[in-house]
Write a protein that holds these residues in place. Structure first.
Motif, mmCIF file in Angstrom:
data_model
loop_
_atom_site.group_PDB
_atom_site.id
_atom_site.type_symbol
_atom_site.label_atom_id
_atom_site.label_comp_id
_atom_site.label_asym_id
_atom_site.label_seq_id
_atom_site.Cartn_x
_atom_site.Cartn_y
_atom_site.Cartn_z
ATOM 1 N N GLU A 161 -3.658 4.964 -25.994
ATOM 2 C CA GLU A 161 -4.202 6.279 -24.990
ATOM 3 C C GLU A 161 -5.496 6.448 -25.500
ATOM 4 O O GLU A 161 -5.522 7.281 -26.311
ATOM 5 N N TYR A 162 -6.293 6.496 -24.452
ATOM 6 C CA TYR A 162 -7.616 6.776 -24.831
ATOM 7 C C TYR A 162 -8.295 7.593 -23.596
ATOM 8 O O TYR A 162 -7.921 7.774 -22.433
ATOM 9 N N GLU A 163 -8.812 8.695 -24.205
ATOM 10 C CA GLU A 163 -9.300 9.963 -23.200
ATOM 11 C C GLU A 163 -10.594 10.391 -23.571
ATOM 12 O O GLU A 163 -10.911 10.658 -24.877
ATOM 13 N N SER A 164 -11.820 10.147 -22.781
ATOM 14 C CA SER A 164 -13.094 10.515 -23.022
ATOM 15 C C SER A 164 -13.402 11.924 -22.554
ATOM 16 O O SER A 164 -13.262 12.188 -21.382
ATOM 17 N N ARG A 165 -13.783 12.647 -23.218
ATOM 18 C CA ARG A 165 -14.312 14.027 -23.175
ATOM 19 C C ARG A 165 -15.880 14.027 -22.925
ATOM 20 O O ARG A 165 -16.551 13.005 -23.207
ATOM 21 N N LEU A 166 -16.295 15.211 -22.679
ATOM 22 C CA LEU A 166 -17.750 15.357 -22.496
ATOM 23 C C LEU A 166 -18.515 14.850 -23.769
ATOM 24 O O LEU A 166 -19.501 14.238 -23.937
ATOM 25 N N ILE A 167 -18.314 15.607 -24.944
ATOM 26 C CA ILE A 167 -19.064 15.095 -26.184
ATOM 27 C C ILE A 167 -17.927 14.650 -27.452
ATOM 28 O O ILE A 167 -18.549 14.418 -28.434
ATOM 29 N N TYR A 168 -16.788 14.479 -26.867
ATOM 30 C CA TYR A 168 -15.993 13.595 -27.974
ATOM 31 C C TYR A 168 -14.859 13.034 -27.155
ATOM 32 O O TYR A 168 -14.781 12.933 -26.097
ATOM 33 N N SER A 169 -14.218 12.152 -28.124
ATOM 34 C CA SER A 169 -13.163 11.287 -27.442
ATOM 35 C C SER A 169 -11.947 11.270 -28.082
ATOM 36 O O SER A 169 -11.896 11.510 -29.502
ATOM 37 N N ASN A 170 -10.759 11.245 -27.613
ATOM 38 C CA ASN A 170 -9.430 11.369 -28.204
ATOM 39 C C ASN A 170 -8.761 9.715 -27.911
ATOM 40 O O ASN A 170 -8.838 9.622 -26.986
ATOM 41 N N ALA A 171 -7.941 9.501 -29.022
ATOM 42 C CA ALA A 171 -7.240 8.150 -28.715
ATOM 43 C C ALA A 171 -5.820 8.573 -29.653
ATOM 44 O O ALA A 171 -5.902 9.041 -30.737
ATOM 45 N N THR A 172 -4.703 8.206 -29.116
ATOM 46 C CA THR A 172 -3.603 7.997 -29.839
ATOM 47 C C THR A 172 -3.165 6.704 -29.708
ATOM 48 O O THR A 172 -2.826 6.004 -28.753
ATOM 49 N N VAL A 173 -2.607 6.051 -30.797
ATOM 50 C CA VAL A 173 -2.251 4.710 -31.130
ATOM 51 C C VAL A 173 -0.688 4.910 -31.460
ATOM 52 O O VAL A 173 -0.424 5.630 -32.435
ATOM 53 N N THR A 174 0.095 4.287 -30.600
ATOM 54 C CA THR A 174 1.588 4.233 -30.941
ATOM 55 C C THR A 174 1.980 2.895 -31.563
ATOM 56 O O THR A 174 1.673 1.801 -30.570
#
Length: 94
Positions: free
Chosen positions: A46-59
């Motif tokens: 699950e990848y989510e791109s924000r304005l100045i950073y990115s979040n990713a969750t790997v299951t």
């Protein structure tokens, strides 16, 4: 007054650098590619791109068969990407 202006310019510069070096989803796939070969089934990303950073969750799923029933134990890892690199977040989902 010069000190406040200098600090403000430094903060703006850091935000602009973070914006232009925000890692993309393809960069994250290259980052976790060595770990994907070690598991039996493909992980859910699950990848989510924000304005100045990115979040990713790997299951990661570990399928098993118990008394004829198929079950899967899952392990989640959260990553944060900033300035073009990814790292494991301090709080793992577990």
């Amino acid at each position: 007054m010069k000190f406040r202006r200098l600090i403000s310019l430094l903060i703006i510069a850091v935000i602009l650098i973070a914006f232009f070096t925000n890692p993309k989803e393809a960069d994250f796939h290259q980052f976790v590619k060595p770990d994907m070969g070690k598991v039996q089934s493909a992980p859910l990303i699950e990848y989510e791109s924000r304005l100045i950073y990115s979040n990713a969750t790997v299951t990661y799923f570990n399928p098993a068969s118990v008394e004829g029933k198929i079950i899967a134990a899952a392990n989640k890892e959260k990553y944060i990407g900033v300035f073009g690199v990814f790292g494991v977040s301090i709080i793992n989902a577990g």
